[in-house]
Scaffold this motif. Structure first.
Motif, PDB file in Angstrom:
ATOM      1  N   PHE A 270       0.839  -1.201   0.000  1.00 14.97           N
ATOM      2  CA  PHE A 270       0.000   0.000   0.000  1.00 14.97           C
ATOM      3  C   PHE A 270       0.874   1.251   0.000  1.00 14.97           C
ATOM      4  O   PHE A 270       0.544   2.263  -0.618  1.00 14.97           O
ATOM      5  CB  PHE A 270      -0.956  -0.019   1.193  1.00 14.97           C
ATOM      6  CG  PHE A 270      -2.313   0.546   0.895  1.00 14.97           C
ATOM      7  CD1 PHE A 270      -2.973   0.260  -0.285  1.00 14.97           C
ATOM      8  CD2 PHE A 270      -2.954   1.357   1.805  1.00 14.97           C
ATOM      9  CE1 PHE A 270      -4.237   0.789  -0.556  1.00 14.97           C
ATOM     10  CE2 PHE A 270      -4.221   1.885   1.553  1.00 14.97           C
ATOM     11  CZ  PHE A 270      -4.852   1.602   0.360  1.00 14.97           C
ATOM     12  N   PHE A 271       2.015   1.186   0.686  1.00 15.54           N
ATOM     13  CA  PHE A 271       2.990   2.277   0.661  1.00 15.54           C
ATOM     14  C   PHE A 271       3.442   2.532  -0.776  1.00 15.54           C
ATOM     15  O   PHE A 271       3.490   3.679  -1.229  1.00 15.54           O
ATOM     16  CB  PHE A 271       4.185   1.923   1.554  1.00 15.54           C
ATOM     17  CG  PHE A 271       5.421   2.731   1.287  1.00 15.54           C
ATOM     18  CD1 PHE A 271       5.532   4.035   1.747  1.00 15.54           C
ATOM     19  CD2 PHE A 271       6.481   2.189   0.584  1.00 15.54           C
ATOM     20  CE1 PHE A 271       6.677   4.776   1.505  1.00 15.54           C
ATOM     21  CE2 PHE A 271       7.624   2.915   0.340  1.00 15.54           C
ATOM     22  CZ  PHE A 271       7.728   4.217   0.799  1.00 15.54           C
ATOM     23  N   VAL A 272       3.766   1.476  -1.502  1.00 15.43           N
ATOM     24  CA  VAL A 272       4.186   1.614  -2.898  1.00 15.43           C
ATOM     25  C   VAL A 272       3.061   2.236  -3.725  1.00 15.43           C
ATOM     26  O   VAL A 272       3.293   3.110  -4.568  1.00 15.43           O
ATOM     27  CB  VAL A 272       4.635   0.259  -3.478  1.00 15.43           C
ATOM     28  CG1 VAL A 272       4.817   0.329  -4.981  1.00 15.43           C
ATOM     29  CG2 VAL A 272       5.922  -0.204  -2.802  1.00 15.43           C
ATOM     30  N   THR A 273       1.852   1.807  -3.486  1.00 13.84           N
ATOM     31  CA  THR A 273       0.703   2.382  -4.183  1.00 13.84           C
ATOM     32  C   THR A 273       0.637   3.887  -3.943  1.00 13.84           C
ATOM     33  O   THR A 273       0.444   4.674  -4.879  1.00 13.84           O
ATOM     34  CB  THR A 273      -0.602   1.722  -3.707  1.00 13.84           C
ATOM     35  OG1 THR A 273      -0.532   0.322  -3.972  1.00 13.84           O
ATOM     36  CG2 THR A 273      -1.810   2.322  -4.386  1.00 13.84           C
ATOM     37  N   TYR A 274       0.813   4.287  -2.695  1.00 18.39           N
ATOM     38  CA  TYR A 274       0.742   5.709  -2.371  1.00 18.39           C
ATOM     39  C   TYR A 274       1.918   6.491  -2.936  1.00 18.39           C
ATOM     40  O   TYR A 274       1.793   7.687  -3.208  1.00 18.39           O
ATOM     41  CB  TYR A 274       0.584   5.930  -0.863  1.00 18.39           C
ATOM     42  CG  TYR A 274      -0.866   5.975  -0.513  1.00 18.39           C
ATOM     43  CD1 TYR A 274      -1.586   7.150  -0.633  1.00 18.39           C
ATOM     44  CD2 TYR A 274      -1.536   4.825  -0.132  1.00 18.39           C
ATOM     45  CE1 TYR A 274      -2.938   7.190  -0.359  1.00 18.39           C
ATOM     46  CE2 TYR A 274      -2.886   4.856   0.136  1.00 18.39           C
ATOM     47  CZ  TYR A 274      -3.578   6.037   0.016  1.00 18.39           C
ATOM     48  OH  TYR A 274      -4.917   6.078   0.270  1.00 18.39           O
TER      49      TYR A 274
ATOM     50  N   PHE B 296      -2.048  13.217  -6.776  1.00 18.58           N
ATOM     51  CA  PHE B 296      -3.290  12.973  -6.054  1.00 18.58           C
ATOM     52  C   PHE B 296      -3.023  13.008  -4.548  1.00 18.58           C
ATOM     53  O   PHE B 296      -1.930  12.733  -4.085  1.00 18.58           O
ATOM     54  CB  PHE B 296      -3.883  11.614  -6.442  1.00 18.58           C
ATOM     55  CG  PHE B 296      -4.238  11.525  -7.888  1.00 18.58           C
ATOM     56  CD1 PHE B 296      -5.381  12.137  -8.389  1.00 18.58           C
ATOM     57  CD2 PHE B 296      -3.433  10.832  -8.777  1.00 18.58           C
ATOM     58  CE1 PHE B 296      -5.714  12.067  -9.725  1.00 18.58           C
ATOM     59  CE2 PHE B 296      -3.747  10.746 -10.123  1.00 18.58           C
ATOM     60  CZ  PHE B 296      -4.893  11.370 -10.594  1.00 18.58           C
ATOM     61  N   ARG B 297      -4.042  13.333  -3.794  1.00 19.60           N
ATOM     62  CA  ARG B 297      -4.025  13.328  -2.325  1.00 19.60           C
ATOM     63  C   ARG B 297      -2.892  14.166  -1.730  1.00 19.60           C
ATOM     64  O   ARG B 297      -2.229  13.761  -0.778  1.00 19.60           O
ATOM     65  CB  ARG B 297      -3.960  11.890  -1.788  1.00 19.60           C
ATOM     66  CG  ARG B 297      -5.036  10.929  -2.230  1.00 19.60           C
ATOM     67  CD  ARG B 297      -6.411  11.227  -1.659  1.00 19.60           C
ATOM     68  NE  ARG B 297      -6.464  11.417  -0.230  1.00 19.60           N
ATOM     69  CZ  ARG B 297      -6.705  10.472   0.663  1.00 19.60           C
ATOM     70  NH1 ARG B 297      -6.914   9.241   0.280  1.00 19.60           N
ATOM     71  NH2 ARG B 297      -6.760  10.752   1.939  1.00 19.60           N
ATOM     72  N   LYS B 298      -2.668  15.349  -2.294  1.00 18.39           N
ATOM     73  CA  LYS B 298      -1.603  16.240  -1.816  1.00 18.39           C
ATOM     74  C   LYS B 298      -1.821  16.624  -0.354  1.00 18.39           C
ATOM     75  O   LYS B 298      -0.858  16.780   0.397  1.00 18.39           O
ATOM     76  CB  LYS B 298      -1.512  17.495  -2.685  1.00 18.39           C
ATOM     77  CG  LYS B 298      -0.808  17.256  -3.990  1.00 18.39           C
ATOM     78  CD  LYS B 298       0.636  16.904  -3.740  1.00 18.39           C
ATOM     79  CE  LYS B 298       1.400  16.718  -5.034  1.00 18.39           C
ATOM     80  NZ  LYS B 298       2.720  16.190  -4.827  1.00 18.39           N
ATOM     81  N   ASP B 299      -3.074  16.774   0.061  1.00 22.81           N
ATOM     82  CA  ASP B 299      -3.355  17.099   1.457  1.00 22.81           C
ATOM     83  C   ASP B 299      -2.827  16.009   2.390  1.00 22.81           C
ATOM     84  O   ASP B 299      -2.187  16.287   3.398  1.00 22.81           O
ATOM     85  CB  ASP B 299      -4.855  17.306   1.667  1.00 22.81           C
ATOM     86  CG  ASP B 299      -5.679  16.080   1.263  1.00 22.81           C
ATOM     87  OD1 ASP B 299      -5.316  15.385   0.284  1.00 22.81           O
ATOM     88  OD2 ASP B 299      -6.701  15.814   1.929  1.00 22.81           O
TER      89      ASP B 299
END
Length: 187
Positions: free
Chosen positions: A148-152, A160-163
């Motif tokens: 999931f870390f790699v996905t992010y 995406f998901r800069k916040d």
């Protein structure tokens, strides 16, 4: 730390993976480890029969494990988890087919890729990150969260998901300071 708190989970893992070269190594090796682990686990058939036909070949530990991964990722982040679910779950079906078609050869190739990938990751930590891997502090969390870390890493790379990325950077900086203090004996 909340088990289903995305920021807690990602900040834990990101603190151990902050060096760019180490992150790149993990971006390549973590998916290989995940898929080859599903292959190895696919050798363990589950002692049940649900379908009474050829689909029972997919009742193995690899497919069961991939299902667990997908459920956890969807619970952590319904949008990104749902997006990667077909890749994670589908890979376990593909490696099951490879195992059934190629048997011992699939295990040899998969096992070799698995071993090389782990070695490269340890090199990444020792040479570039200069910090022990996360799995030494929390084995299960590190093994489950790594994909999931790699996905992010890709989610953030493509804007995406800069916040979330900004909040994580602040948390990770604090965690790195704590890890460095622990390493130098300044608890």
């Amino acid at each position: 730390m909340g088990v289903l708190n995305l920021e807690d989970q990602l900040s834990f893992y990101m603190a151990y993976h902050h060096n760019e070269v180490n992150v790149r190594i993990h971006t390549i090796c973590v998916p290989l480890i995940l898929f080859t682990s599903f292959l190895v686990a696919a050798n363990v058939e589950l002692p049940i029969s649900l379908f009474a036909n050829s689909y029972d070949k997919y009742l193995n530990l690899g497919v069961l494990g991939s299902f667990g991964y997908t459920v956890f990722y969807i619970l952590l982040d319904p949008y990104v988890g749902t997006a990667v679910a077909p890749i994670v779950f589908g890979s376990s079906l593909v490696v099951t087919d490879l195992l059934l078609d190629y048997g011992r050869l699939a295990n040899i190739v998969g096992g070799t890729i698995l071993a090389i990938s782990w070695i490269l990751q340890f090199i990444g930590h020792g040479v570039y990150e200069k910090r022990a891997p996360a799995l030494l502090d929390n084995l299960v969390q590190a093994l489950v969260l790594a994909p999931f870390f790699v996905t992010y890493e890709f989610v953030f790379k493509y804007g995406f998901r800069k916040d979330l990325e900004n909040r994580l950077e602040a948390r990770v900086s604090e965690k790195i300071k704590a890890l460095d203090a622990k390493k130098s004996g300044k608890n």
